[in-house]
Design a protein around this motif. Sequence first.
Motif, mmCIF file in Angstrom:
data_model
loop_
_atom_site.group_PDB
_atom_site.id
_atom_site.type_symbol
_atom_site.label_atom_id
_atom_site.label_comp_id
_atom_site.label_asym_id
_atom_site.label_seq_id
_atom_site.Cartn_x
_atom_site.Cartn_y
_atom_site.Cartn_z
ATOM 1 N N THR A 140 0.870 -1.182 0.000
ATOM 2 C CA THR A 140 0.000 0.000 0.000
ATOM 3 C C THR A 140 0.906 1.229 0.000
ATOM 4 O OG1 THR A 140 -0.123 0.063 2.416
ATOM 5 C CG2 THR A 140 -1.833 -1.199 1.260
ATOM 6 N N PHE A 141 0.305 2.429 0.039
ATOM 7 C CA PHE A 141 1.128 3.638 0.071
ATOM 8 C C PHE A 141 0.501 4.683 0.986
ATOM 9 C CE2 PHE A 141 -1.858 4.254 -3.413
ATOM 10 C CZ PHE A 141 -2.235 5.578 -3.315
ATOM 11 N N ASP A 142 1.349 5.530 1.540
ATOM 12 C CA ASP A 142 0.923 6.694 2.333
ATOM 13 C C ASP A 142 -0.138 6.376 3.373
ATOM 14 O OD1 ASP A 142 2.691 8.169 0.869
ATOM 15 O OD2 ASP A 142 1.194 9.095 -0.431
ATOM 16 N N GLY A 143 0.122 5.397 4.217
ATOM 17 C CA GLY A 143 -0.792 5.118 5.316
ATOM 18 C C GLY A 143 -1.922 4.172 4.972
ATOM 19 N N GLY A 144 -1.690 3.249 4.045
ATOM 20 C CA GLY A 144 -2.674 2.187 3.808
ATOM 21 C C GLY A 144 -3.467 2.290 2.523
ATOM 22 N N TRP A 145 -3.170 3.272 1.665
ATOM 23 C CA TRP A 145 -3.953 3.429 0.446
ATOM 24 C C TRP A 145 -3.651 2.362 -0.589
ATOM 25 C CZ3 TRP A 145 -7.980 6.551 0.293
ATOM 26 C CH2 TRP A 145 -8.026 7.644 1.164
ATOM 27 N N ILE A 146 -4.710 1.852 -1.209
ATOM 28 C CA ILE A 146 -4.605 1.010 -2.401
ATOM 29 C C ILE A 146 -5.001 1.850 -3.617
ATOM 30 C CG2 ILE A 146 -5.544 -1.012 -3.597
ATOM 31 C CD1 ILE A 146 -5.864 -2.326 -0.850
#
Length: 264
Positions: A140-146
Motif C-alpha cells: 500500500t502507500f501513504d498510510g494504507g492506500w490502495i
Amino acid sequence: MKKNWKAMVAIAVVVIIVAVAVIIINMRPADRTAQPDPSGDSSIVAGKFGFPVSKINIGEGGTKTAADGKTPIGYNGTCDSAAQAAANYTPVLLNVNPKTWETQKATLNSLAVPGPWVESATYVGNVAAEAEAKGELPKTFDGGWIDQINVNAGGMYRIASCEPKNEAVVQVLFGGLGTGDALPQGFFGTQTMELTWEDDWKISDAVTGINDSDLATRVKDKGPSGGVGGTPTGRMPTLDAALVERYFKDLSKEGWIEYANAAR
C-alpha cells in the motif's frame, strides 16, 4: 505462506477489477431527457482545454456533512446540485484504504438507495479490509492506500439526464493514485452514477465493473480513462492537453463541463 499467497492473489484480482471499472466498453445511450447544452449560456466561459467552465465547485452544494465528517450532504435538488453531489460522492465510492474502510463503508451506505449495486461497490474495500485484518495485505502507500481518488484532479462532469428533485445520471472525471511497484501510479477515470431524490440526492446505482446493471447504456460512452504513463512520480496526476487529446480520441466531448475549482 500458502494463505499469504492466496490473499495476494485475491488482492491482485481486486486491483485488476478496479482498473477494469474505469475502462468499461462504450455502450449506446438510451433515450433520456438530457440537460440543455450549458455552452449556450453566455455567462459560461471555456477553459484551457476548450470545455465550458461551470460556476459550481467540487466540495460544495451541501448544507451539512455525512457521518465521516467531510462528505457534503443536504442538497437543494437542482441539476447543478446533482453535479456537485456526484463529485462529492465519488471518493466515497472509489477510495480504497483498509484502515478507514469501516467509516467509508458506513458513509456510503448512508448515501445509498439499497440495491445489488451496493455489494459491487463495496466488494474491493471488503476484500482489502479482510486481508488487512489478517495481516496479509500486499503493498500500500501513504498510510494504507490502495486507491486514492481526487475529483479536482480530473475536474469535469457530464449530466446524461436530469429531472430536478427526481433523478439524475451524472458522469464525473477524477484523478487518482494506485498502488505501484515503487511509487503509487497516477491514472484518470470516469465514475458514472444514478442519483435519486429522497429528500436529498442519494446514489441509486453506480457503474463499478462488477455485475453492472444497464446504467452504462444510459450515457453517451464510458467517459475518459487511462494511465498517465512515464515514470511514476508518487504525486496526484495533473490533467493536461496531451492527456485530454489521448483520452477523448475515440470518445465524445459533448456535454462535458469543468467544475469551477478543477485543478489546472
